[in-house]
Design an enzyme around this catalytic site. Structure first.
Site, PDB file in Angstrom:
ATOM      1  CG  LEU A  34     -34.618 -41.140  84.199  1.00  0.00           C
ATOM      2  CD1 LEU A  34     -34.958 -39.695  84.550  1.00  0.00           C
ATOM      3  CD2 LEU A  34     -33.745 -41.167  82.942  1.00  0.00           C
ATOM      4  CE1 TYR A 146     -26.171 -57.283  83.414  1.00  0.00           C
ATOM      5  CE2 TYR A 146     -24.367 -58.734  82.793  1.00  0.00           C
ATOM      6  CZ  TYR A 146     -25.172 -57.652  82.528  1.00  0.00           C
ATOM      7  OH  TYR A 146     -24.991 -56.946  81.363  1.00  0.00           O
TER       8      TYR A 146
HETATM    9  C1  UD2 Z   1     -17.423 -57.014  82.014  1.00  0.00           C
HETATM   10  C2  UD2 Z   1     -18.673 -56.316  82.482  1.00  0.00           C
HETATM   11  C3  UD2 Z   1     -19.226 -57.028  83.652  1.00  0.00           C
HETATM   12  C4  UD2 Z   1     -19.430 -58.494  83.334  1.00  0.00           C
HETATM   13  C5  UD2 Z   1     -18.117 -59.097  82.865  1.00  0.00           C
HETATM   14  C6  UD2 Z   1     -18.314 -60.515  82.404  1.00  0.00           C
HETATM   15  C7  UD2 Z   1     -18.552 -53.969  82.012  1.00  0.00           C
HETATM   16  C8  UD2 Z   1     -18.310 -52.626  82.562  1.00  0.00           C
HETATM   17  N1  UD2 Z   1     -18.370 -54.979  82.877  1.00  0.00           N
HETATM   18  O1  UD2 Z   1     -16.456 -56.946  83.026  1.00  0.00           O
HETATM   19  O2  UD2 Z   1     -20.456 -56.445  83.994  1.00  0.00           O
HETATM   20  O3  UD2 Z   1     -20.424 -58.593  82.328  1.00  0.00           O
HETATM   21  O4  UD2 Z   1     -17.646 -58.362  81.740  1.00  0.00           O
HETATM   22  O5  UD2 Z   1     -17.158 -61.021  81.868  1.00  0.00           O
HETATM   23  O6  UD2 Z   1     -18.918 -54.157  80.865  1.00  0.00           O
HETATM   24  N2  UD2 Z   1     -10.096 -52.732  86.006  1.00  0.00           N
HETATM   25  C9  UD2 Z   1      -9.053 -52.076  86.608  1.00  0.00           C
HETATM   26  N3  UD2 Z   1      -9.358 -50.976  87.374  1.00  0.00           N
HETATM   27  C10 UD2 Z   1     -10.625 -50.519  87.548  1.00  0.00           C
HETATM   28  C11 UD2 Z   1     -11.681 -51.208  86.906  1.00  0.00           C
HETATM   29  C12 UD2 Z   1     -11.378 -52.325  86.136  1.00  0.00           C
HETATM   30  O7  UD2 Z   1      -7.893 -52.450  86.491  1.00  0.00           O
HETATM   31  O8  UD2 Z   1     -10.812 -49.523  88.257  1.00  0.00           O
HETATM   32  C13 UD2 Z   1      -9.793 -53.923  85.195  1.00  0.00           C
HETATM   33  C14 UD2 Z   1     -10.589 -55.126  85.665  1.00  0.00           C
HETATM   34  O9  UD2 Z   1      -9.949 -55.763  86.718  1.00  0.00           O
HETATM   35  C15 UD2 Z   1     -10.672 -55.953  84.387  1.00  0.00           C
HETATM   36  C16 UD2 Z   1     -10.603 -54.914  83.258  1.00  0.00           C
HETATM   37  O10 UD2 Z   1     -10.167 -53.699  83.854  1.00  0.00           O
HETATM   38  O11 UD2 Z   1      -9.555 -56.819  84.305  1.00  0.00           O
HETATM   39  C17 UD2 Z   1     -11.945 -54.659  82.619  1.00  0.00           C
HETATM   40  O12 UD2 Z   1     -12.881 -54.394  83.650  1.00  0.00           O
HETATM   41  P1  UD2 Z   1     -14.417 -54.014  83.327  1.00  0.00           P
HETATM   42  O13 UD2 Z   1     -15.146 -54.022  84.612  1.00  0.00           O
HETATM   43  O14 UD2 Z   1     -14.474 -52.805  82.496  1.00  0.00           O
HETATM   44  O15 UD2 Z   1     -14.913 -55.180  82.374  1.00  0.00           O
HETATM   45  P2  UD2 Z   1     -14.981 -56.767  82.599  1.00  0.00           P
HETATM   46  O16 UD2 Z   1     -14.742 -57.366  81.242  1.00  0.00           O
HETATM   47  O17 UD2 Z   1     -14.098 -57.220  83.686  1.00  0.00           O
END
Ligand code: UD2
Length: 318
Positions: A34, A146
């Site tokens: 959890l 990670y």
């Molecule tokens: C994903 C994974 C991360 C890592 C990465 C590797 C998730 C949640 N995250 O990140 O752990 O494995 O892939 O490539 O699965 N964004 C905004 N505003 C916010 C949050 C995010 O604009 O408040 C943007 C962020 O900058 C990015 C996009 O949304 O360009 C996706 O962000 P994310 O954290 O959901 O996923 P990612 O692919 O960056």
């Protein structure tokens, strides 16, 4: 009916998987500490047994594996946040790698008759490799504890399986979204954060120009993919991208989601997040060969997601 272990079964993906397994008539044992998940995510059913335990408790895990003689094992328990893994590299390693290797070792030493072990990895293993789409055999570039542990454990799972004749398989999740995704941290999945902003009328911080793209896959499609991979005898000692093969920009997603919710999202644009990759999407040819076709468009997935959030919201108000 099969007996199934789901580590991390109280989390977002794990608990949706447990729901599905119960519906399929399986007996499910959940181990979850959890740290991220919620006990309330786990369906209350006589078919489910929940142990609030860390998978790093080797004595506990060994006793459980010997006692239950599982047919299928899904390894989902993990420190799921990249940022968290950077802050706690050794603890991450103990959970994301060592605990899983110990499970394999217990299976090997005791010749447990498990039908298949499935380990869940991440698109994070591709790191900043600019090649698109990402194939399973694209160059990997793990940049954080990670990603390093996810990749190393994939290799352990696959090669241990080959060496000791245990049926094993690994998957790399792209951007999974859907009901029960936890929006608690600023590093939570972007769709859970946007959902929270819609729900609470908050301002969403968009990092960069919104033209960045991701391969977003709805949880129900993930469950279909996992089922195919777990039950197909050809899917063994191998790794599969779990994604849709489609690329969507954040701007498109916000536009679609506004249609679903029927109200505008308040957006504040700020500088791009350090270390963010610009584009990511998967080649899913391997998964397609097993018969997978994603069933949810973004619009469908977001619609179901929003309905579930509204139901919870109304439930809280009652
Ligand atoms: C994903 C994974 C991360 C890592 C990465 C590797 C998730 C949640 N995250 O990140 O752990 O494995 O892939 O490539 O699965 N964004 C905004 N505003 C916010 C949050 C995010 O604009 O408040 C943007 C962020 O900058 C990015 C996009 O949304 O360009 C996706 O962000 P994310 O954290 O959901 O996923 P990612 O692919 O960056």
């Amino acid at each position: 009916m099969s007996k199934v272990l789901v580590t991390g079964g109280a989390g977002f993906i794990g608990s949706n998987l447990v729901d599905q397994l119960v519906q399929d008539g399986d007996e499910v044992i959940v181990v979850d500490d959890l740290s991220m998940g919620l006990a309330s995510n786990i369906p209350s059913s006589p078919k489910v047994t929940f142990y609030e335990h860390s998978i790093t408790d080797h004595g506990f895990m060994k006793d459980l594996l010997l006692k239950e003689q599982f047919d299928y094992i899904y390894l989902l328990a993990a420190i799921a946040s990249v940022a968290d893994s950077v802050a706690r590299p050794y603890e991450t390693h103990q959970i994301n790698q060592e605990a899983n290797v110990f499970i394999l070792e217990t299976i090997r030493q005791n010749k447990l008759p498990v039908k298949k072990v499935l380990f869940t990895s991440s698109a994070a293993v591709y790191g900043n490799n600019p090649e698109l789409p990402k194939h399973e055999d694209s160059t990997i570039d793990p940049l954080t504890p990670y990603a390093i542990d996810k990749f190393a454990t994939e290799r352990f799972v696959i090669d241990y399986g080959k060496l000791y004749n245990i049926s094993t398989v690994a998957v790399r999740f792209f951007n999974v979204y859907g009901p029960r995704q936890n929006p608690k941290s600023p590093y939570s999945g972007v769709l859970s954060l946007i959902t929270q902003c819609f729900k609470n009328n908050q301002v969403f911080s968009l990092f960069g120009d919104g033209e960045q793209t991701r391969d977003f896959i709805f949880i129900q499609d993930v469950l279909s993919a996992l089922h195919l991979i777990m039950t197909n005898n050809q899917a063994v000692h191998d790794v599969y991208n779990v994604a849709t093969g489609k690329q969507s920009s954040l701007r498109t997603i916000i536009t679609d989601y506004q249609k679903v919710v029927g109200q505008p999202l308040q957006v504040k644009t700020i500088t791009a997040r350090a270390g963010d990759i610009k584009h990511s999407y998967a080649d899913i040819a391997k998964l397609s060969q097993l018969g997978f076709t994603p069933q949810y468009t973004l619009l469908n997935g977001l619609t179901d997601y929003w309905i579930s959030v509204k139901e919870d919201f109304l439930g809280e108000q009652e």
